[in-house]
Each structure stands twice: as structure tokens, then as C-alpha cells.
Design a protein around this motif. Structure first.
Motif, PDB file in Angstrom:
ATOM      1  N   ARG A  32     -26.019   3.977  -3.131  1.00 21.16           N
ATOM      2  CA  ARG A  32     -27.597   3.501  -2.662  1.00 21.16           C
ATOM      3  C   ARG A  32     -27.970   3.365  -1.428  1.00 21.16           C
ATOM      4  N   THR A  33     -27.084   3.038  -0.580  1.00 18.51           N
ATOM      5  CA  THR A  33     -27.366   2.838   0.713  1.00 18.51           C
ATOM      6  C   THR A  33     -26.751   3.469   1.859  1.00 18.51           C
ATOM      7  N   GLY A  34     -25.358   3.896   1.583  1.00 16.13           N
ATOM      8  CA  GLY A  34     -24.598   4.721   2.599  1.00 16.13           C
ATOM      9  C   GLY A  34     -23.801   3.530   3.444  1.00 16.13           C
ATOM     10  N   ILE A  35     -23.926   2.217   2.986  1.00 13.09           N
ATOM     11  CA  ILE A  35     -23.337   1.179   3.893  1.00 13.09           C
ATOM     12  C   ILE A  35     -21.991   1.050   3.525  1.00 13.09           C
ATOM     13  N   ARG A  36     -20.988   0.937   4.304  1.00  5.44           N
ATOM     14  CA  ARG A  36     -19.743   0.808   4.063  1.00  5.44           C
ATOM     15  C   ARG A  36     -19.046  -0.570   4.625  1.00  5.44           C
ATOM     16  N   GLN A  37     -19.684  -1.068   5.581  1.00  5.44           N
ATOM     17  CA  GLN A  37     -19.121  -2.411   6.251  1.00  5.44           C
ATOM     18  C   GLN A  37     -20.527  -3.021   7.026  1.00  5.44           C
ATOM     19  N   ARG A  38     -20.308  -4.236   7.546  1.00  5.09           N
ATOM     20  CA  ARG A  38     -21.192  -4.863   8.437  1.00  5.09           C
ATOM     21  C   ARG A  38     -20.611  -5.960   9.222  1.00  5.09           C
ATOM     22  N   HIS A  39     -21.077  -6.125  10.425  1.00  6.27           N
ATOM     23  CA  HIS A  39     -20.305  -7.108  11.381  1.00  6.27           C
ATOM     24  C   HIS A  39     -21.376  -8.572  10.953  1.00  6.27           C
ATOM     25  N   VAL A  40     -20.355  -9.390  11.198  1.00  2.00           N
ATOM     26  CA  VAL A  40     -20.969 -10.840  10.569  1.00  2.00           C
ATOM     27  C   VAL A  40     -20.466 -12.013  11.692  1.00  2.00           C
ATOM     28  N   LEU A  76     -35.821  18.267  10.491  1.00  2.00           N
ATOM     29  CA  LEU A  76     -34.821  18.209  11.612  1.00  2.00           C
ATOM     30  C   LEU A  76     -33.510  18.045  10.826  1.00  2.00           C
ATOM     31  N   SER A  77     -32.402  18.914  11.209  1.00  2.16           N
ATOM     32  CA  SER A  77     -31.223  18.857  10.989  1.00  2.16           C
ATOM     33  C   SER A  77     -30.631  17.419  11.101  1.00  2.16           C
ATOM     34  N   THR A  78     -29.807  17.096  10.016  1.00  4.82           N
ATOM     35  CA  THR A  78     -29.155  15.731  10.112  1.00  4.82           C
ATOM     36  C   THR A  78     -28.266  15.482  11.140  1.00  4.82           C
ATOM     37  N   GLU A  79     -27.752  16.618  11.766  1.00  2.00           N
ATOM     38  CA  GLU A  79     -26.815  16.423  12.917  1.00  2.00           C
ATOM     39  C   GLU A  79     -27.666  16.014  14.069  1.00  2.00           C
ATOM     40  N   LYS A  80     -28.968  16.031  13.981  1.00  2.00           N
ATOM     41  CA  LYS A  80     -29.853  15.429  15.392  1.00  2.00           C
ATOM     42  C   LYS A  80     -30.104  14.008  14.753  1.00  2.00           C
ATOM     43  N   VAL A  81     -29.614  13.354  13.889  1.00  2.00           N
ATOM     44  CA  VAL A  81     -29.897  12.076  13.704  1.00  2.00           C
ATOM     45  C   VAL A  81     -28.786  10.977  13.736  1.00  2.00           C
ATOM     46  N   VAL A  82     -29.100   9.967  14.643  1.00  3.73           N
ATOM     47  CA  VAL A  82     -28.228   9.132  15.195  1.00  3.73           C
ATOM     48  C   VAL A  82     -27.843   8.121  13.959  1.00  3.73           C
ATOM     49  N   VAL A  83     -26.518   8.087  13.381  1.00  2.00           N
ATOM     50  CA  VAL A  83     -26.292   7.157  12.000  1.00  2.00           C
ATOM     51  C   VAL A  83     -25.552   6.345  12.267  1.00  2.00           C
ATOM     52  N   THR A  84     -25.631   5.024  12.056  1.00  2.36           N
ATOM     53  CA  THR A  84     -24.773   3.884  12.313  1.00  2.36           C
ATOM     54  C   THR A  84     -24.658   2.927  11.100  1.00  2.36           C
ATOM     55  N   VAL A  85     -25.752   3.249  10.231  1.00  2.00           N
ATOM     56  CA  VAL A  85     -25.824   2.399   9.062  1.00  2.00           C
ATOM     57  C   VAL A  85     -24.623   2.251   8.375  1.00  2.00           C
ATOM     58  N   ASP A  86     -23.799   3.408   8.038  1.00  2.00           N
ATOM     59  CA  ASP A  86     -22.576   3.038   7.221  1.00  2.00           C
ATOM     60  C   ASP A  86     -21.731   2.077   8.046  1.00  2.00           C
ATOM     61  N   ARG A  87     -21.746   1.806   9.251  1.00  3.03           N
ATOM     62  CA  ARG A  87     -20.774   0.836   9.932  1.00  3.03           C
ATOM     63  C   ARG A  87     -21.224  -0.616  10.472  1.00  3.03           C
ATOM     64  N   HIS A  88     -22.773  -0.454  10.454  1.00  2.00           N
ATOM     65  CA  HIS A  88     -23.530  -1.760  11.130  1.00  2.00           C
ATOM     66  C   HIS A  88     -24.182  -2.189  10.134  1.00  2.00           C
ATOM     67  N   ALA A  89     -24.459  -1.374   8.829  1.00  2.00           N
ATOM     68  CA  ALA A  89     -25.458  -1.955   7.965  1.00  2.00           C
ATOM     69  C   ALA A  89     -26.821  -2.174   8.779  1.00  2.00           C
ATOM     70  N   ASN A  90     -27.905  -2.658   8.087  1.00  2.00           N
ATOM     71  CA  ASN A  90     -29.294  -3.064   8.651  1.00  2.00           C
ATOM     72  C   ASN A  90     -29.062  -4.371   9.313  1.00  2.00           C
ATOM     73  N   THR A  91     -29.140  -4.069  10.643  1.00  2.00           N
ATOM     74  CA  THR A  91     -29.388  -5.241  11.854  1.00  2.00           C
ATOM     75  C   THR A  91     -30.605  -5.463  12.234  1.00  2.00           C
TER      76      THR A  91
END
Length: 325
Positions: free
Chosen positions: A39-47, A268-283
């Protein structure tokens, strides 16, 4: 025609050491790694640790941005901290950062636009620079969002994390053309009619508590894809550029499906999108500068690249900033 541009001289970020995986979340709330990822693409988050405040995260990110820019804290004229999770009701978290950096002139204040906060803060600092009131500004997005989560609500508590990101802006002359380095165009919007879609159910004048995040996810998703695509088009049209001119889309990291949906609407190609949500979640306000710093430091973003920053948050607030790194 010569104009004043706000050029980005440096960036920095900070993430708390503690990492909470989706598997860790299953020990707190009824959920699963598959459910969250799908549902989100999130795998982890920092706390943040119990003794880490939003200002601590902000100060660490700021020091790294100043180091890249090659300046000291006292070289700054302005600090704007975008945050929905300040250290205290007052004073502004920005003044705590100001003191820690040794900045003794100028002024510092917080700005609250939730997940759109960094774009709002960037536009605010840019306008101070263009008006000739400041020469150098530090813009920070910093959050300890995990402090306002309801860990019995699996639809929200799995979505957010903590972190901070910062950029240093400096006044420079430009030709008034799209090829100029620095911020080219900023566009901000809000619509208070959608308060109940995404909000925190507390505050000093309502409940006397900090409250918890409440969200109607489906409605937020629907508005996000439409509003973000529209404001991106608005930014491009303002400077006479096309989506094909964008080298990197650096979006607010709310949900992988929103990122993909926005990219699709822009062709836009997804290769041009900077993605960190998988590791940072929503900050929240920290997500864009965290993503930007990562992409700059790993070499993806290079001097002269055209970047499109966009975000939407509670309120609703949304906005976009077009800049050349």
C-alpha cells in the motif's frame, strides 16, 4: 535583464540511528510487511531516541549543509525551520538552531505547513533574498513525527518516520532566464475546506495536548495526485519549460503510489524520480531535503540539473518549486 536568484550552495541531512522495520511494527500493531509495502512502498523508518528533539535533528542537518556550502553559522542572515513537531510551543525551534550554530545576527523563525513545509520555507527564504533583505539563508525541514502517532491505528502509525534535511541559499545575479542557476519559480496553495482529511486531533488551544495524526488515506491520495500534477504544470509554465526538461523530480515522500501517479501524469520516467520513502517513510517537512541531499551526495544530481520539488500536506497545503542546482 539582471535579477537576484537564490542559489543553493549546500545541503545536508540527518537521520536518527534507530531503525524500525516493518517486522518491528508487527510487534506493536496488527499489520504485516506485505500489507505496508503493497500500500505504501515503505519498508522501514528512522525513529528519534527519547532524548532527541526536533532541534537536535535540525542542527545536525544544518551543520552538514553549512560544511558543504563552506560557510559558518554566523555568515547566515536567516534561518527558517519547517516543522509540525517543534521542541516547544514557543520559542521557535529555529532560534534553538540559531544559538547552536553561533548565528548572532539576522533572524530565525518556524514555519508550519506540515508536509508542504519545506517548499513553503524555501519559497519564503527565496522571497526574502529577492527582496534584498537577506544574503544567505538556511532552510531546514525537521520532524519527530513519531511522537504524534497513535500506535493503535495501523492506517497511520506505519507511515511516518523522523529526520531532518537542510539547504543553504545565497543571493546571486542571474540573467532572468530558465538557464539561471538557483530557484526559478515557486507556487504555493492551500484549501482549508479539507481539514478533516488529514489533521492532528490536539493542540494548545483545543485540547491542551499534542494529539495524534488522523487521516482519510483514500481521499488524501486522490487529491494529492491531482493537486501535485497541477502545481507542477503551473511551475513549468511560469518559466516556459516542459516536463521533458526536468532532470530530477524530488517529491515529498508520502507514498510510493503517489510518486508513481505523479510521474505518470507528467509523462516522466520513474528513473527521474528520487525515491527514499522505502527507507525513510514519510518524514513530513523533512522528506524533500532528505531526498535531495541523498541524490546530491551520491552523484545523481549535478550542477546545472533542473529539479522539480513538490509536496502536499494537511490543511490541505501543496506547492512546487522549480530550481537549477
Amino acid at each position: 535583464m539582471t535579477v537576484i536568484r537564490s542559489v543553493l550552495r549546500g545541503c545536508g541531512s540527518y537521520l536518527p540511528e534507530r531503525i524500525m522495520s516493518n517486522e518491528d511494527m508487527t510487534e506493536i500493531v496488527d499489520t504485516s510487511d506485505d500489507w505496508i509495502v503493497e500500500r505504501t512502498g515503505i519498508r522501514q523508518r528512522h525513529v528519534a531516541h527519547a532524548d532527541e528533539k526536533t532541534s537536535d535533528l535540525a542542527i545536525n542537518a544544518a551543520k552538514r549543509a553549512l560544511e558543504m556550502a563552506g560557510i559558518e553559522g554566523d555568515d547566515l542572515d536567516l534561518i527558517v525551520v519547517a516543522t509540525a513537531t517543534p521542541d516547544e510551543t514557543f520559542p521557535a525551534t529555529a532560534t534553538t538552531v540559531q544559538a547552536a550554530l553561533g548565528m548572532t545576527k539576522g533572524f530565525a523563525f518556524d514555519l508550519q505547513a506540515v508536509c508542504s513545509g519545506f517548499v513553503y520555507a524555501l519559497a519564503t527564504a527565496d522571497n526574502f533574498i529577492k527582496a534584498g533583505q537577506v544574503k544567505r539563508a538556511l532552510v531546514i525541514g525537521a520532524e519527530t513525527f513519531t511522537r504524534i502517532l497513535d500506535y493503535e491505528d495501523r492506517t497511520t502509525c506505519v507511515l511516518f518516520g523522523d529526520g531532518a534535511g537542510a539547504v543553504v541559499l545565497e543571493a546571486a545575479e542571474g540573467a532572468g532566464e530558465a538557464s539561471d542557476q538557483g530557484i526559478l519559480s515557486s507556487h504555493l496553495h492551500s484549501d482549508g475546506r479539507f481539514h478533516d482529511m488529514l489533521y492532528v486531533d490536539g493542540g494548545p488551544s483545543s485540547t491542551g495536548t499534542s494529539g495524534h495524526v488522523r487521516m482519510k488515506g483514500r481521499e488524501v491520495f486522490r487529491h494529492a495526485v491531482v493537486n501535485l500534477a497541477a502545481v507542477v504544470d503551473e511551475a513549468l509554465q511560469a518559466v516556459g519549460l516542459e516536463s521533458s526538461d526536468i532532470d530530477w523530480l524530488v517529491p515529498h515522500q508520502a507514498n510510493r503510489r503517489i510518486l508513481d501517479g505523479t510521474a505518470k501524469k507528467l509523462n516522466l520516467s520513474t528513473e527521474k524520480v528520487v525515491v527514499t520513502v522505502d527507507r525513510h517513510a514519510n518524514t513530513s517537512a523533512a522528506s524533500i531535503p532528505l531526498a535531495l541531499d541523498e541524490a546530491v551526495r551520491d552523484g545523481r544530481v549535478k550542477r546545472g540539473d533542473l529539479l522539480l520539488l513538490e509536496a502536499m500536506g494537511g490543511g490541505f497545503t501543496w506547492g512546487a518549486c522549480l530550481l537549477r542546482w
